[in-house]
Design a protein around this motif. Structure first.
Motif, PDB file in Angstrom:
ATOM      1  N   GLU A   1       0.859  -1.182   0.000  1.00 45.33           N
ATOM      2  CA  GLU A   1       0.000   0.000   0.000  1.00 45.33           C
ATOM      3  C   GLU A   1       0.893   1.230   0.000  1.00 45.33           C
ATOM      4  O   GLU A   1       1.790   1.362   0.840  1.00 45.33           O
ATOM      5  CB  GLU A   1      -0.895   0.019   1.241  1.00 45.33           C
ATOM      6  CG  GLU A   1      -1.848   1.202   1.244  1.00 45.33           C
ATOM      7  CD  GLU A   1      -2.803   1.187   2.419  1.00 45.33           C
ATOM      8  OE1 GLU A   1      -3.336   2.259   2.736  1.00 45.33           O
ATOM      9  OE2 GLU A   1      -3.013   0.120   3.006  1.00 45.33           O
ATOM     10  N   PRO A   2       0.678   2.136  -0.936  1.00 45.16           N
ATOM     11  CA  PRO A   2       1.566   3.302  -1.028  1.00 45.16           C
ATOM     12  C   PRO A   2       1.292   4.345   0.040  1.00 45.16           C
ATOM     13  O   PRO A   2       0.177   4.447   0.560  1.00 45.16           O
ATOM     14  CB  PRO A   2       1.234   3.869  -2.410  1.00 45.16           C
ATOM     15  CG  PRO A   2      -0.183   3.485  -2.622  1.00 45.16           C
ATOM     16  CD  PRO A   2      -0.345   2.136  -1.969  1.00 45.16           C
TER      17      PRO A   2
ATOM     18  N   ALA B   1       2.473   5.914  -4.851  1.00 45.70           N
ATOM     19  CA  ALA B   1       2.727   4.601  -5.452  1.00 45.70           C
ATOM     20  C   ALA B   1       3.771   4.700  -6.559  1.00 45.70           C
ATOM     21  O   ALA B   1       4.614   3.811  -6.708  1.00 45.70           O
ATOM     22  CB  ALA B   1       1.429   4.014  -5.997  1.00 45.70           C
TER      23      ALA B   1
ATOM     24  N   ASN C   1       3.420   0.628 -10.783  1.00 45.14           N
ATOM     25  CA  ASN C   1       2.319   1.242 -10.057  1.00 45.14           C
ATOM     26  C   ASN C   1       1.038   0.845 -10.780  1.00 45.14           C
ATOM     27  O   ASN C   1       0.827   1.232 -11.918  1.00 45.14           O
ATOM     28  CB  ASN C   1       2.487   2.766 -10.045  1.00 45.14           C
ATOM     29  CG  ASN C   1       1.279   3.484  -9.480  1.00 45.14           C
ATOM     30  OD1 ASN C   1       0.328   2.866  -9.016  1.00 45.14           O
ATOM     31  ND2 ASN C   1       1.315   4.801  -9.523  1.00 45.14           N
TER      32      ASN C   1
END
Length: 182
Positions: free
Chosen positions: A13-14, A62, A78
């Motif tokens: 998870e960015p 991301a 991404n």
């Protein structure tokens, strides 16, 4: 995952991109107006959704994390996609949205209905030019769905095979032959 690209453990998870990170690519006044909801009606229409600020920060985060992964591991992806059209380096239909386009340092505008061969040739020439001019340590390529023939707004006519060729093209773009072609 269903496509066999990952078992899910490699997905991360960015973080939400910080203002400092965003300001590496965007104007400070523009960022302030986006965050404070002070965009002009035309600016709001151009980016689409004002309520997408957090999503945009996560998407940018991301991309930053994909860049770090590429530098550390050789590749980074991404999956989130972007929320705006490219300005700095852009290959697109001359007539797709937005109709009045920002000028960049490399704009390749293609005719409606451009197919695989012509698009891939323009892409190769554009990427080679950009790599030659910038001599970057890292290159980011945003491959959207706009060129796909079933995308009614993209106005181009690439097949799924053409899109697959785009997806992997950037891996070969840094070849020495590419650098001498521009």
């Amino acid at each position: 995952m269903r496509a066999g690209l990952s078992d899910g453990e490699a997905l991360r998870e960015p973080h939400a991109a910080t203002d400092e990170e965003i300001l590496r690519a965007h104007d400070a006044g523009y960022l302030r107006r986006v965050v404070s909801g002070e965009l002009t009606r035309a600016e709001a229409r151009q980016i689409g959704f004002l309520q997408m600020v957090e999503r945009s920060r996560r998407s940018a985060g991301a991309t930053i994390e994909a860049c770090r992964a590429a530098l550390d591991e050789g590749i980074g992806i991404n999956l989130a996609g972007g929320t705006h059209h490219a300005f700095r380096f852009s290959i697109r239909s001359a007539r797709n949205f937005p109709f009045r386009k920002e000028a960049s340092d490399l704009d390749v505008e293609l005719a409606d209905g451009t197919g695989d061969a012509e698009y891939l040739d323009a892409l190769e020439r554009g990427i080679c030019h950009a790599l030659s001019a910038a001599q970057p340590e890292l290159a980011i390529y945003l491959a959207g769905a706009d060129p796909y023939r079933s995308d009614r707004l993209g106005r181009l006519a690439l097949s799924k095979e053409g899109l697959r060729a785009i997806r992997w093209f950037w891996i070969f773009a840094a070849r020495p032959a590419c650098r001498s072609r521009s």
